[in-house]
Design a protein around this motif. Structure first.
Motif, PDB file in Angstrom:
ATOM      1  N   GLU A 264       0.836  -1.357  -0.086  1.00 34.75           N
ATOM      2  CA  GLU A 264      -0.126  -0.167  -0.051  1.00 34.75           C
ATOM      3  C   GLU A 264       0.704   1.172   0.054  1.00 34.75           C
ATOM      4  O   GLU A 264       0.375   2.395  -0.240  1.00 34.75           O
ATOM      5  CB  GLU A 264      -1.001  -0.040   1.312  1.00 34.75           C
ATOM      6  N   GLU A 265       2.110   1.315   0.341  1.00 36.02           N
ATOM      7  CA  GLU A 265       3.111   2.450   0.413  1.00 36.02           C
ATOM      8  C   GLU A 265       3.929   2.468  -0.816  1.00 36.02           C
ATOM      9  O   GLU A 265       4.659   3.673  -0.970  1.00 36.02           O
ATOM     10  CB  GLU A 265       3.991   2.231   1.743  1.00 36.02           C
ATOM     11  N   LEU A 266       3.425   1.510  -1.652  1.00 35.25           N
ATOM     12  CA  LEU A 266       4.464   1.761  -2.999  1.00 35.25           C
ATOM     13  C   LEU A 266       4.267   3.048  -3.883  1.00 35.25           C
ATOM     14  O   LEU A 266       5.201   3.630  -4.177  1.00 35.25           O
ATOM     15  CB  LEU A 266       4.066   0.692  -3.786  1.00 35.25           C
ATOM     16  N   GLU A 267       2.892   3.462  -3.796  1.00 37.35           N
ATOM     17  CA  GLU A 267       2.642   4.543  -4.524  1.00 37.35           C
ATOM     18  C   GLU A 267       3.198   5.959  -4.089  1.00 37.35           C
ATOM     19  O   GLU A 267       3.609   6.983  -4.732  1.00 37.35           O
ATOM     20  CB  GLU A 267       1.005   4.673  -4.947  1.00 37.35           C
ATOM     21  N   THR A 268       3.407   5.839  -2.753  1.00 35.73           N
ATOM     22  CA  THR A 268       3.738   7.241  -2.078  1.00 35.73           C
ATOM     23  C   THR A 268       5.376   7.005  -1.615  1.00 35.73           C
ATOM     24  O   THR A 268       5.978   7.964  -1.170  1.00 35.73           O
ATOM     25  CB  THR A 268       3.173   7.363  -0.776  1.00 35.73           C
ATOM     26  N   LEU A 269       6.014   5.989  -1.998  1.00 42.67           N
ATOM     27  CA  LEU A 269       7.335   5.856  -1.799  1.00 42.67           C
ATOM     28  C   LEU A 269       8.547   6.816  -2.538  1.00 42.67           C
ATOM     29  O   LEU A 269       7.922   7.063  -3.848  1.00 42.67           O
ATOM     30  CB  LEU A 269       7.907   4.290  -2.066  1.00 42.67           C
ATOM     31  N   THR A 270       9.251   7.545  -1.858  1.00 40.07           N
ATOM     32  CA  THR A 270      10.255   8.407  -2.604  1.00 40.07           C
ATOM     33  C   THR A 270      11.357   8.127  -1.892  1.00 40.07           C
ATOM     34  O   THR A 270      11.682   7.440  -0.944  1.00 40.07           O
ATOM     35  CB  THR A 270       9.823   9.818  -2.119  1.00 40.07           C
ATOM     36  N   PHE A 271      12.358   8.492  -2.746  1.00 43.68           N
ATOM     37  CA  PHE A 271      13.881   8.134  -2.493  1.00 43.68           C
ATOM     38  C   PHE A 271      14.463   9.587  -2.269  1.00 43.68           C
ATOM     39  O   PHE A 271      15.570   9.843  -2.969  1.00 43.68           O
ATOM     40  CB  PHE A 271      14.560   7.446  -3.644  1.00 43.68           C
TER      41      PHE A 271
END
Length: 278
Positions: A264-271
């Motif tokens: 569920e956190e994939l779409e909001t993941l930032t680097f």
């Protein structure tokens, strides 16, 4: 899987079938072959999104899948995600032997022979569907312009070979590799690992250390000029916290390479590397 779904057919018959398919249908068969196993729900999200009515989109998807099945190019597994009561959107699909032969007509890089289509064990199936779900969500992000120019490599194309310290050749086997642009100036390279909480955290740590050994070989830097992030996707927040603790205890500055998230956190993941120094 029955004998019909593993049946080999003649090249003239394959050519006849190929002439009956449009480019969209060929692309669907290619995608199913790449990911190995995929649900109707995932296929609908990848290829049938023209209307805002998801039921209509799924109905169109299922009609297309029945057509490809009637041609003998794909097959559905006896089991469904969530059981029979979950409906047709939970049906799991794979490419049949005939479908694979058809793809080889125009892509001779595919192996000349392939193992018979079979029903996989549940752990392998769940893991494969998790990889497919990751790809599906990345595709949706690309469609929504949250990322751009998505390029994805599946197993075994995303595997990497390198020499260990003892001089023995070995393979690094990530589940998925993706390259995409975030904006006009930023491009991310990411290896994805799908954790199903079926193995001890110590084994996950060993895999992380294998990534580090591969990076130290210098191969990735020579090829892409950058070291990709490694993202572990876990089935729950509890498992995410557990793996985060083990990885950070075992590997100094792990946050410079590794991210541990839920699906569920994939779409909001930032680097954002600046956060590492806060």
């Amino acid at each position: 899987m029955n004998d019909k779904e593993n049946k080999r057919i003649s090249k003239p018959e394959l050519r006849r079938l190929s002439a009956l398919l449009d480019s969209h249908e060929i692309e669907i068969v290619q995608t199913i072959n790449q990911v190995k196993f995929i649900t109707a729900n995932q296929l609908q999200r990848l290829y049938f999104t023209k209307t805002d009515n998801r039921v209509t989109n799924l109905r169109r998807c299922n009609r297309k899948l029945r057509r490809l099945k009637n041609f003998g190019l794909i097959a559905d597994l006896p089991r469904q995600v969530g059981g029979r009561k979950s409906g047709s959107n939970s049906t799991i699909w794979a490419v049949s032997s005939a479908g694979y032969q058809l793809l080889r007509l125009d892509d001779m890089t595919l192996n000349a022979t392939r193992k018979r289509l079979y029903e996989p064990n549940i752990l392998f199936l769940e893991h494969t569907l998790a990889i497919t779900e990751t790809y599906t969500r990345l595709h949706e992000m690309n469609q929504k312009s949250k990322i751009h120019d998505l390029q994805v490599s599946f197993e075994p194309q995303c595997w990497r070979s390198y020499m260990k310290k003892d001089g023995v050749a070995t393979f690094l086997k990530p589940d998925l590799f993706a390259r995409f642009a975030v904006d006009d100036e930023t491009e991310d390279f990411v290896y994805y690992e799908l954790d199903q909480a079926t193995q001890a955290p110590s084994r996950v740590v060993r895999k992380c250390k294998q990534f580090l050994a591969y990076y130290k070989s210098g191969i990735e830097m020579r090829v892409n000029g950058v070291l990709p992030w490694v993202v572990w996707i876990t089935p729950s927040k509890k498992r995410r916290e557990q793996l985060t603790r083990y990885i950070h205890e075992a590997i100094p500055n792990a946050e410079r390479i590794f991210r541990i998230i839920t699906m569920e956190e994939l779409e909001t993941l930032t680097f954002d590397t600046n956060k590492e120094e806060d």
